[in-house]
Design an enzyme around this catalytic site. Structure first.
Site, PDB file in Angstrom:
ATOM      1  N   SER A   6     -63.989  -4.257  24.174  1.00 15.75           N
ATOM      2  CA  SER A   6     -63.498  -3.820  22.927  1.00 15.75           C
ATOM      3  C   SER A   6     -63.440  -4.878  21.991  1.00 15.75           C
ATOM      4  CB  SER A   6     -62.043  -3.317  22.968  1.00 15.75           C
ATOM      5  OG  SER A   6     -61.710  -3.075  21.612  1.00 15.75           O
ATOM      6  N   HIS A  30     -67.051  -0.888  23.040  1.00 14.29           N
ATOM      7  CA  HIS A  30     -65.766   0.072  22.642  1.00 14.29           C
ATOM      8  C   HIS A  30     -65.862  -0.484  20.996  1.00 14.29           C
ATOM      9  CE1 HIS A  30     -62.489   2.736  23.460  1.00 14.29           C
ATOM     10  NE2 HIS A  30     -61.914   2.062  22.340  1.00 14.29           N
ATOM     11  N   ASP A  32     -63.293  -0.135  18.182  1.00 13.27           N
ATOM     12  CA  ASP A  32     -62.009   0.438  17.492  1.00 13.27           C
ATOM     13  C   ASP A  32     -61.709   0.811  16.003  1.00 13.27           C
ATOM     14  OD1 ASP A  32     -60.457   1.172  20.143  1.00 13.27           O
ATOM     15  OD2 ASP A  32     -60.349  -1.215  20.342  1.00 13.27           O
ATOM     16  N   MET A  34     -59.955   2.069  12.839  1.00 12.01           N
ATOM     17  CA  MET A  34     -58.509   2.356  12.539  1.00 12.01           C
ATOM     18  C   MET A  34     -58.431   2.446  10.949  1.00 12.01           C
ATOM     19  SD  MET A  34     -56.294   0.013  14.946  1.00 12.01           S
ATOM     20  CE  MET A  34     -56.751  -0.381  16.738  1.00 12.01           C
ATOM     21  N   HIS A  63     -64.189   4.796  18.876  1.00 10.56           N
ATOM     22  CA  HIS A  63     -62.986   5.050  19.086  1.00 10.56           C
ATOM     23  C   HIS A  63     -62.340   5.350  17.724  1.00 10.56           C
ATOM     24  CE1 HIS A  63     -58.401   4.812  20.734  1.00 10.56           C
ATOM     25  NE2 HIS A  63     -58.833   5.947  20.053  1.00 10.56           N
ATOM     26  N   MET A  65     -59.481   6.053  15.351  1.00 11.07           N
ATOM     27  CA  MET A  65     -58.110   6.302  15.042  1.00 11.07           C
ATOM     28  C   MET A  65     -57.951   6.348  13.645  1.00 11.07           C
ATOM     29  SD  MET A  65     -57.069   3.206  17.895  1.00 11.07           S
ATOM     30  CE  MET A  65     -58.637   2.746  17.923  1.00 11.07           C
ATOM     31  N   MET A 133     -55.509   7.057  26.820  1.00 12.95           N
ATOM     32  CA  MET A 133     -54.703   5.784  26.155  1.00 12.95           C
ATOM     33  C   MET A 133     -53.757   5.358  27.221  1.00 12.95           C
ATOM     34  SD  MET A 133     -56.605   5.024  23.547  1.00 12.95           S
ATOM     35  CE  MET A 133     -55.466   3.584  23.173  1.00 12.95           C
ATOM     36  N   GLY A 138     -53.465   1.123  18.246  1.00 14.78           N
ATOM     37  CA  GLY A 138     -53.063   0.417  16.831  1.00 14.78           C
ATOM     38  C   GLY A 138     -53.161  -1.313  17.081  1.00 14.78           C
ATOM     39  N   GLY A 140     -54.566  -4.480  19.979  1.00 15.84           N
ATOM     40  CA  GLY A 140     -55.073  -4.990  21.316  1.00 15.84           C
ATOM     41  C   GLY A 140     -53.714  -5.730  21.882  1.00 15.84           C
ATOM     42  N   GLY A 141     -53.905  -6.019  23.281  1.00 13.20           N
ATOM     43  CA  GLY A 141     -53.051  -7.121  23.825  1.00 13.20           C
ATOM     44  C   GLY A 141     -51.510  -6.489  24.176  1.00 13.20           C
ATOM     45  N   ASP A 171     -57.869   2.871  28.360  1.00 12.69           N
ATOM     46  CA  ASP A 171     -58.089   2.127  27.305  1.00 12.69           C
ATOM     47  C   ASP A 171     -56.784   1.772  26.844  1.00 12.69           C
ATOM     48  OD1 ASP A 171     -58.513   0.801  24.793  1.00 12.69           O
ATOM     49  OD2 ASP A 171     -59.061   2.564  23.648  1.00 12.69           O
ATOM     50  N   GLY A 172     -56.352   0.311  27.055  1.00 13.55           N
ATOM     51  CA  GLY A 172     -55.239  -0.396  26.650  1.00 13.55           C
ATOM     52  C   GLY A 172     -54.631  -1.168  27.868  1.00 13.55           C
ATOM     53  N   GLY A 173     -54.586  -2.390  27.549  1.00 13.36           N
ATOM     54  CA  GLY A 173     -53.897  -3.237  28.630  1.00 13.36           C
ATOM     55  C   GLY A 173     -54.621  -3.600  29.972  1.00 13.36           C
ATOM     56  N   GLY A 193     -60.220  -5.357  26.088  1.00  8.36           N
ATOM     57  CA  GLY A 193     -60.333  -5.989  24.723  1.00  8.36           C
ATOM     58  C   GLY A 193     -59.846  -7.643  24.846  1.00  8.36           C
ATOM     59  N   SER A 194     -58.708  -7.678  24.565  1.00  6.88           N
ATOM     60  CA  SER A 194     -57.936  -9.124  24.751  1.00  6.88           C
ATOM     61  C   SER A 194     -58.173  -9.729  26.117  1.00  6.88           C
ATOM     62  CB  SER A 194     -56.604  -8.840  24.572  1.00  6.88           C
ATOM     63  OG  SER A 194     -55.717  -8.139  25.470  1.00  6.88           O
TER      64      SER A 194
END
Ligand code: DX5
Ligand code: ZN
Length: 216
Positions: A6, A30, A32, A34, A63, A65, A133, A138, A140-141, A171-173, A193-194
């Site tokens: 991401s 990816h 993001d 927003m 994605h 959002m 998700m 909202g 990253g990280g 997606d996420g973490g 991402g992060s």
């Protein structure tokens, strides 16, 4: 398993270079998007996709959002997006699916951690990708929410039972430490991402996640 870095956690001032570094170990990218309404944060939109498009052959997965994705689909298609992913929390996504198909883009549907998996099951026959998700969107990280893996397992069972080719993405973490869990639960694509772009060497970090997932 496929890996989708991401770019949310990349350095936007050097985006093409950041993407080029991870491209050899990436299957898709990816993006993001927003709008400051659907989620509190404002990030990037079609203009950045258009700038990125000539710099990479990677599949650009957007994605969305945003509160009103329908008004932006034409712009994403023109910018070169390969697929858009819309949130089921916004209500009936079918008109958006129709528009995405008409514009030649792939169709993705996403659900947030509190949203029951039953909300997306009626649409499985109409989509290419289901995005689960594993953080509240909202930022990253954030920390991975392991309870969403139950939804991955339920969706996987339903997709297989119906003989569909829908891919499941999470997606996420995502990090090397939980990539195996996600794949074992039935994910085909991992967003990171992060864990990738905040690493000293993004390509090495991406490779480590890929290797961990392969061991699942
Ligand atoms: C969260 C975004 C994610 C985010 C993932 O709102 O949808 O794609 O970039 O970032 P990490 O991998 O850092 O959790
Ligand atoms: Zn995302």
């Amino acid at each position: 398993m496929k890996l989708a870095p991401s770019i949310l956690s990349a350095d936007f001032a050097h985006l093409a270079d950041e993407v080029a570094r991870v491209a050899p170990v990436s299957d898709l990218l990816h993006v993001d998007v927003m709008d400051g309404h659907f989620v509190p944060v404002i990030t990037i939109g079609p203009a950045v996709v258009a700038s990125l498009r000539p710099t990479t052959d990677l599949f650009l997965d957007c994605h969305l959002m945003v509160d009103n994705p329908g008004v932006h689909l034409d712009d994403f298609a023109k910018a070169g997006a390969d697929r858009c992913i819309v949130h089921v929390e916004l209500g009936d996504p079918r008109p958006l699916f129709d528009r995405m198909r008409a514009l030649g883009m792939g169709v993705g549907l996403v659900l947030n951690p509190p949203t029951p998996v039953d909300e997306v099951l009626p649409y499985l026959d109409e989509i290419d990708l289901l995005l689960v998700m594993s953080v509240n969107p909202g930022w990253g990280g954030q920390a991975f929410i392991p309870e969403v893996l139950d939804k991955v397992r339920a969706a996987r069972a339903e997709i297989d039972a119906r003989g569909l080719a829908v891919e499941i993405e999470i997606d996420g973490g995502i990090k090397a430490g939980n990539a195996g869990l996600a794949v074992a639960a039935g994910c085909d694509i991992l967003v990171a991402g992060s864990a990738v772009f905040h690493a000293a060497d993004p390509a090495v970090a991406a490779d480590e996640i890929r290797a961990a997932a392969a061991d699942a």
